[in-house]
Design an enzyme around this catalytic site. Structure first.
Site, PDB file in Angstrom:
ATOM      1  N   GLU A 148      -9.831 -49.892   4.640  1.00 27.41           N
ATOM      2  CA  GLU A 148     -10.412 -51.221   4.433  1.00 27.41           C
ATOM      3  C   GLU A 148     -10.001 -52.222   5.510  1.00 27.41           C
ATOM      4  OE1 GLU A 148      -6.989 -52.766   1.276  1.00 27.41           O
ATOM      5  OE2 GLU A 148      -8.953 -52.147   0.545  1.00 27.41           O
ATOM      6  N   SER A 203       1.380 -44.900   3.412  1.00 29.83           N
ATOM      7  CA  SER A 203       2.614 -45.212   2.703  1.00 29.83           C
ATOM      8  C   SER A 203       3.053 -44.073   1.795  1.00 29.83           C
ATOM      9  CB  SER A 203       2.418 -46.470   1.847  1.00 29.83           C
ATOM     10  OG  SER A 203       1.522 -46.194   0.772  1.00 29.83           O
ATOM     11  N   GLU A 226       1.286 -37.638   5.510  1.00 24.96           N
ATOM     12  CA  GLU A 226       2.370 -38.154   6.362  1.00 24.96           C
ATOM     13  C   GLU A 226       2.653 -39.552   5.847  1.00 24.96           C
ATOM     14  OE1 GLU A 226       3.781 -40.689   8.572  1.00 24.96           O
ATOM     15  OE2 GLU A 226       2.261 -40.268  10.102  1.00 24.96           O
ATOM     16  N   CYS A 263       4.794 -45.204  12.524  1.00 20.91           N
ATOM     17  CA  CYS A 263       5.476 -44.397  11.511  1.00 20.91           C
ATOM     18  C   CYS A 263       6.760 -43.802  12.059  1.00 20.91           C
ATOM     19  CB  CYS A 263       4.550 -43.302  10.993  1.00 20.91           C
ATOM     20  SG  CYS A 263       3.796 -42.303  12.286  1.00 20.91           S
TER      21      CYS A 263
END
Length: 497
Positions: A148, A203, A226, A263
């Site tokens: 989004e 997340s 992940e 990340c």
């Protein structure tokens, strides 16, 4: 999107799978290369749109576009080489008692795959990103749920893939793009009985929810999630004593690169308290105050950063060391460094949670023994970085050995934010950094997530997949009777009925 509309999309993907599984590997390779060409041909509109939607700079997005193109082409090359097929042949031995059958094994696609776009890489980990490219490379139709945070950008990329599919003669349903801001659409997608695997980057909360949902199905399916990581960085004594100022400057750059929205961002520093660590901290404080806050991907992520940052700062024993001297505006992430004693971390697992943004927590251990105890508390990570000399590695052998059980990539005197798209890269790690530590989401080996082994016993040669036929028409490396070779299998060794 209604449940009925989504069901039609998934059914189309299943129909496409039944058709395309009969196609030659060369046709799949041509499709992938066509996708790369279509993305490469996209003009300034792509970069400009992504800038507006993600707040990422032009240079970063230009580089990411090139990376995305490279992923499609390099994965196509891997498919052409037969890398993910892992073809093997063990020929018949009729003289043995009992007779040994002819056995030949390859890898076949799982079926339609659901992919969830990521927020922080609108090209390389989203609609046309690595999960989509590797699933297509495996021979699986893909349904992408657009993120989004960048719907228009995702739409441009989706159109490029669709054009390539049409030009390459791929069946309708090979690729689909779904827009929805509700959790229900994603849940319905993962729960659909015709979906056979899921790719996700995001997340822990989102990834774990998908894993749980997939496991609750009558037919559980793999979710390759992940889910982020705090990526500990160790400063071992001998290395730290030689270049503390240099390390501090480099670390400040790595921590705040891309406003810390990677990340693999190294958000946890672990060292032994003393003069050398103090020098590192003083230099780092001087660097951090000079780095201005940056605009984060969107307001939701900026709010999440602020909330997570405040939660860690509010923990017992945590002291803020440095904050950017420039006040953060709405939607920005302010560079921050805090510290805590090792003994506090041992009793407070909240200190090990990821803060997605330019935040670092320095853990000051009283000695190597406490550093080992802290290491034991660390959960699975995507990366661990050791700044050390060879003497440090020998002296802290137990810590070094333990860290290798905690991560998917362990770095020596390097920062983790770069993730190379090569076979030897492993981007994944023990839970909770990823849901399955045996697989990578970057590099051609990521294709292996979306295939399964299939053995053929005593089959006529002409009805075998090309990669298993005697003549080796694909000219790929195969393991024949335990020997790696491209040679054809002799006609006299053909399977017997």
């Amino acid at each position: 999107m209604s449940k009925e509309e989504l069901n039609k999309i998934v059914e189309k993907a299943h129909e496409a799978f039944l058709i395309s599984k009969k196609f030659s590997i060369q046709k799949r390779v041509a499709f992938m290369r066509a996708v790369a060409d279509e993305i490469e041909a996209l003009g300034p509109e792509l970069i400009q749109t992504a800038q507006k939607e993600s707040n990422l700079p032009e240079a970063r997005l230009t580089g990411e576009k090139s990376r995305t193109i490279f992923q499609w082409r390099s994965y196509a090359d891997a498919v052409e080489r037969g890398d993910s097929l892992d073809a093997s042949i063990d020929t018949v031995n009729a003289e043995r008692t009992p007779p040994k059958p002819d056995l030949r094994k390859t890898a076949v696609p799982l079926g339609p795959v659901a992919v969830f776009g990521a927020s922080n890489f609108p090209f390389a980990f989203s609609t046309a990103g690595g999960d989509t490219a590797s699933a297509i490379a495996a021979g699986c139709p893909v349904i992408v749920k657009a993120h989004e945070g960048h719907p228009i950008t995702s739409g441009i990329m989706a159109d490029a893939i669709s054009r390539a599919a049409e030009k390459s003669g791929m069946p309708e349903g090979t690729f689909a793009h779904v827009y929805s801001s509700t959790y229900e659409t994603g849940q319905q997608l993962v729960s659909h009985p015709l979906i056979k695997a899921v790719g996700f980057t995001g997340s822990y909360r989102g990834g774990k929810a998908l894993v749980d949902l997939a496991n609750e199905r009558p037919e559980p399916i793999p979710v390759f999630a992940e889910m982020g990581s705090v990526n500990p960085l160790y400063l071992l004594p001998n290395k730290l004593s030689t270049v503390p100022q240099e390390l501090a400057k480099q670390y400040a750059g790595s921590l705040t690169l891309g406003v810390g929205q990677f990340c693999t961002n190294p958000g946890l520093v672990i060292g032994i308290a003393g003069e050398e660590l103090n020098q590192f901290i003083e230099e780092l404080k001087g660097e951090i105050v000079k780095i201005a806050p940056g605009v984060m991907l969107n307001k939701k992520i900026a709010a999440g950063y602020s909330e997570s940052r405040e939660k860690v700062i509010g923990q017992s024993g945590v002291e803020v060391l440095a904050v950017s001297e420039t006040e953060a505006a709405e939607g920005q992430g302010i560079p921050t460094v805090a510290t805590v004693a090792g003994v506090e971390l041992l009793v407070n697992p909240a200190l090990l949670h990821e803060v997605f943004g330019p935040f670092a927590l320095i853990v000051q251990c009283k000695d190597a023994s406490e550093m080992l105890a802290v290491t034991e508390k660390i959960e699975g990570q995507l990366t661990v970085s050791l700044f050390a000399t060879n003497q440090d590695l020998a002296a802290q052998e137990e810590i070094v050995s333990l860290l290798q059980t905690k991560c998917g990539r362990i770095l020596f005197n390097n920062y983790p934010t770069g993730v190379e798209v090569v076979k030897s890269m492993h981007h994944g790690g023990p839970f909770p950094s990823s849901s399955n530590s045996a697989f990578t989401s970057v590099g051609a080996d990521s294709i292996k997530r979306f295939v399964r082994p299939l053995s053929f016993q005593n089959w006529p040669d002409e009805f075998l997949p090309e990669e298993l036929q005697n003549a080796n028409p694909l000219n790929i490396w195969r393991t024949v009777n335990n020997e790696k070779t491209k040679k054809a299998v002799g006609d006299q060794l053909s399977a017997v009925g």
